[in-house]
Design an enzyme around this catalytic site. Structure first.
Site, PDB file in Angstrom:
ATOM      1  N   GLU A 171       2.870   3.702  -0.843  1.00 33.53           N
ATOM      2  CA  GLU A 171       4.143   4.240  -1.149  1.00 33.53           C
ATOM      3  C   GLU A 171       5.362   3.149  -1.328  1.00 33.53           C
ATOM      4  O   GLU A 171       6.522   3.708  -1.689  1.00 33.53           O
ATOM      5  CB  GLU A 171       4.401   5.155  -0.011  1.00 33.53           C
ATOM      6  N   HIS A 216       0.509   0.053   2.526  1.00 34.62           N
ATOM      7  CA  HIS A 216       1.519   1.231   2.315  1.00 34.62           C
ATOM      8  C   HIS A 216       1.615   1.205   0.812  1.00 34.62           C
ATOM      9  O   HIS A 216       2.385   0.854  -0.082  1.00 34.62           O
ATOM     10  CB  HIS A 216       2.601   0.542   2.931  1.00 34.62           C
ATOM     11  N   CYS A 235      -1.526   3.410   7.206  1.00 31.04           N
ATOM     12  CA  CYS A 235      -1.327   2.465   8.218  1.00 31.04           C
ATOM     13  C   CYS A 235      -1.181   3.361   9.467  1.00 31.04           C
ATOM     14  O   CYS A 235      -2.297   3.627  10.040  1.00 31.04           O
ATOM     15  CB  CYS A 235      -0.025   1.852   7.811  1.00 31.04           C
TER      16      CYS A 235
END
Ligand code: GLN
Length: 184
Positions: free
Chosen positions: A161, A159, A75
């Site tokens: 994560e 994202h 990002c």
């Protein structure tokens, strides 16, 4: 494997947790000296303007530019690596290209060579406007590249994560493994 996560701002804790789950030795990087001896580096999401400002303040802009190992940007981390910022990747990225915060969304992505869909979390996500011929698309959303690789660089406009799916981080660690074996 020793992986640094730039810990100036943004989602560094989530990246660190996921990398530790995958068995990596994680270093939270706040000073340029901490880049020494790392096998790979993650530039997390957050806010790219703040990110650039803090990197300049700590001399990490130059240090990241001269870091020779694999780098994974997510990002804002992808924005920071593009031609208009650190200039280490052959990409032009538009910020907030999917609209404002309310336009944040999740979508299933198709990962090259994998049947299982990948859940992508998009938060005020950037969009690739232009890319060089050696930038390879690893996953797309509605025909737009959202996960890309150029040599030792891997970038995601979403994202990885923030989900439980570790496949994108595994991909990065594979890249790190390949680079480490080439060096050795
Ligand atoms: N919109 C942010 C920026 O421009 C990126 C958003 C994110 O990293 N989640 O930097």
């Amino acid at each position: 494997m020793r992986i640094g996560v730039l810990a100036l701002q943004g989602n560094f804790r989530e990246h660190a947790a996921m990398l530790r789950r995958l068995g990596a030795d994680v270093v939270e990087v706040r000073k340029r000296e901490q880049l020494e001896g790392l096998d790979g580096l993650v530039v997390p999401g957050g806010e790219s303007t703040t990110f650039m400002r803090l990197m300049r303040l700590y001399g990490l802009d130059e240090a990241v530019r001269s870091f020779g190992g694999p780098v994974f940007g997510t990002c804002a981390g992808m924005i920071v690596l593009d031609r208009g910022h650190l200039g280490v990747m052959d990409l032009d990225v538009d910020r907030n290209a999917y609209g404002r915060q309310v336009a944040s969304f999740e979508a299933d992505l198709h990962l090259a060579g994998d049947e299982e869909p990948l859940r992508g979390v998009f938060i005020r996500a950037p969009r690739v406007r232009d890319r060089g011929a050696d930038v390879e698309v690893v996953a797309e959303l509605d025909g737009e590249p959202v996960l890309l690789r150029q040599g030792r660089f891997l970038v995601a406009s979403f994202h990885p994560e923030l989900t439980e799916d570790t496949r994108v981080h595994e991909l990065f660690l594979e890249q790190v493994g390949e680079a480490t074996s080439v060096r050795a």
